[in-house]
Enzyme design. Sequence first.
Site, PDB file in Angstrom:
ATOM      1  N   ASN A  66       8.719   1.823  17.442  1.00 59.64           N
ATOM      2  CA  ASN A  66       8.575   3.227  17.727  1.00 59.64           C
ATOM      3  C   ASN A  66       7.444   3.507  18.560  1.00 59.64           C
ATOM      4  OD1 ASN A  66      10.351   3.232  15.144  1.00 59.64           O
ATOM      5  ND2 ASN A  66      10.307   5.687  15.808  1.00 59.64           N
ATOM      6  N   ASP A 114      -1.092  -3.548 -25.607  1.00 52.44           N
ATOM      7  CA  ASP A 114      -1.057  -3.320 -26.802  1.00 52.44           C
ATOM      8  C   ASP A 114      -0.901  -4.691 -27.933  1.00 52.44           C
ATOM      9  OD1 ASP A 114      -1.361  -2.175 -29.605  1.00 52.44           O
ATOM     10  OD2 ASP A 114       0.832  -1.962 -29.582  1.00 52.44           O
TER      11      ASP A 114
END
Length: 910
Positions: A714, A339
Amino acid sequence: MGAHGDGGGLQSNRQEFHRLSVEEVFKRLDSDRGGITEDEAASRLKKHGLNELVEEEKTTPLEIFLNQFKSVLITILVLAAVVSGFILHEYTDMAVILVILVLNAIIGFVQEYRAEQAVAALKKMISPNCRVVRGGELKEIPAKEVVPGDVLVISEGDRMPADGRLIEAANLKIDESPLTGESTTVTKKTERLEEDAPLSQRVNMVYMGTHATYGHGAAVITATGMATEFGNIAQLIQSIEEEDSPLKKKTERLGRRLGLAALIGCVIVFGVDYLNGVSFVDSFLSAVSLAVSAIPEGLPTVLVITLSLGAQRMAGNNAIIRKLNSVETLGTTTVICSDKTGTITKNEMTVRNIETLTQSIQVSGEGFTPVGKPVAEGGNLRPLKDPELELILKTGLLCNDSSIIEDEEIGPYITGDPTEGAILVAAVKAGLDPEAVQRENPRVWEVPFDSTRKMMSTVNKTGNRVCVYAKGAPEVILGRCDRCFIDGSVNELGEEEKEQALGQTKAMAGKALRVLAFAYKDYHDEAEEYGQEDAESDLVYLGLMGMMDPPREEVPQAIQLCRRAGIRPVMITGDHEATAVAVAREVGIVGSGDTEAITGQQLSEMSDDDLDERVDHVSVYARVSPEHKVRIAQALRSRGNIVAMTGDGVNDAPAIKAADIGVAMGIKGTDVTKEAADMVLGDDNFATIVGAVEQGRIIYDNIRKFMRFMISSNFDEMIVITSFVLMGLPIPFLPVMILWLNLVTDGGPAIALSMDKPTDDLMSIPPRDPREGILHGMYLFIALYVVLQSGTTAAIFIWKYVVQGASLSVSRTAAFMQACMFELIVVWNCRSEKHNVLKTGFNNRYLLASTVAGALLTASLCYVPFLQEVFYTTPLALQDWAAITGSALLGLLVLPEIVFRNNSLAKAPD
């Protein structure tokens, strides 16, 4: 008296009343100037309901807490905990997993506890009571009982309880900034408008939530509750469905892939073991071990902690994060839609130019702080020794109803009209004392400003003299002048002087300045009565003042940084096109190749396809409505942009919610906007947004660092377990060992990586493609990591178990220790995607502390009796540690440079 129809015209045709005459409005609403009767009001109240905004069902705190568990990774961990505890009776494993889950949920809940309250904030802006005419009598009633057809009586200071069409307006000015975001008060009139004017130009309407700053009037209520403009905004807010952040989408996608890999691996491992004669329980244990190894248990917690720490850092820099996932999304921002008023500009009207017929004067300083001075183009200027400048400033002070208030906390601010406040500040900068000038020249009569005359006049007494002081539109003031003030004397105002003044007006208007002209005259002696025509004729022309709401000083530099970072700034405002473009040019929003501006009317005539084609080339949108802002945000997002939408007015709230990142102003923003936003700026500073974007990039960069580390860690465990089952060997890790690897050995260093220092070029590179997967460009690194880690871990286990014939406990302990130490070494090469540890160094003290602590804690598992029982470990010999350390140091061979240089693999799709 009042009629008895349904009075519901606006409920179905909300935008038509400004185009109707007062008589037509009364006819449409079946009402008159005496208002409706009490019986009719009760009937309409039953039909239309209370004048309240309907609030959508809120998310309860319990639902917010339970939502923290809606994740594929979390679901798999819950299943792992259930299996560990109730099937395998591994209660330690179950307890560890559950603690992780609860910790993750608590952190997320604390950050997101504040439920959406946008509509509740809207409701607070409605006045509790109002005055209406019913059955010809003036009555005060609760605002919630107002109905269409009621005649509302408006006085200075009143807040509008509903939308209405004006039927009377006496110098009535309305502050509509809560609705439109624009600071200038709107002068109201009752005449019908021929065109379908945008909201900000409907001067014959009043709207819920706005308030009268001057004058008085009356309006017939045309809409209540959800049928009002505020209600329309509330409906827009409620109808916009929030989407998951890019980070959440990516982690969910990664979780699904890891879950699928774990499921397939578990089936294979269980089947192979069971077919090879292994017992059902042991086969199931191997499968669970694989499942635990496949899921990075610490990932959700590390992710939430990282985002929380980032949010805390940003709060310290005035960027308050309301929704945690927004922290990462900021880093992907490609477009900032801002704005103008109060965001790009200060929301403080400022006089910049004063033009007389003999000189052009620039006024330095910005905003309502009276710091600065008038500076003439020709050189030095002594304002109070210059008769033309002194008289025009004095006129501006006397024909003025504003005042400067000094506040120790928030600084100086203006009461009254912002335009008059700007004139007041300009006079103070020149050295005039407003109170002294007004005291020495008391006002004895006035003709207030009205939109038809386009001017204001006051009559003031100075000693034995009586003078008229006037200000207004240049063409109006010039039309009432026959003389001009030049070099301290009054001269005839000829055509040449008029043309000069009009040329100056045009030049200032071309710079998007709001231009006012000033005039005065010596009047006759003080009288009991004054006449408007007499007072406002035969005036002496003084000159012009050009003013505008100035940009914030830091905005141009912030926008320049945006462009360097590949982020496109866009201005969206309800202000005039010329003003918007001028401000955009001044701060650097309008760049080469940009279409300068599109107006709200043009937007209304565009199809969505047309807007999609042009949206990447438009930098300024002027005279827009809330619906337009939502369309712009959606069009930008449809082009693959990550959109940050800033604003402060209620009109910004729907678009803020529709954007990827909604940014509200904390000081001047409405509660509605703040509650709809993802981030609130504590200082209303556009530059803070850019700083927040930089922090978002830092956070995402660090998230990729620990993702690369944790996912790699992992995969190697999965491969080792699967390989050993297929070879008929005992699995080298038990579930509790894998949990230690995933939480302690991975978790601590991963959190330390999330606090790593940013690279110097972070804001000099374009935003990453939001479609990129979170593991984009990491595949070669992961592959190298997995090969080295799984190979060395398997080698240690086989060396102990097969070659040396050591016990299964000793062999597992050695493999477990080797895997932990390997991770604590290789993590140092995860700090950069371009350089190894020899170039990045050891200057992350958190990572240094976590790796040293992790190594000591891991080693203690072999020697503390209680921990030996929990983790099934046993003490190791010195030569075992030598082999473990030597093989772990091979982790330094996993070099990020190899990945960075291999562009073809780095660009593989996720």
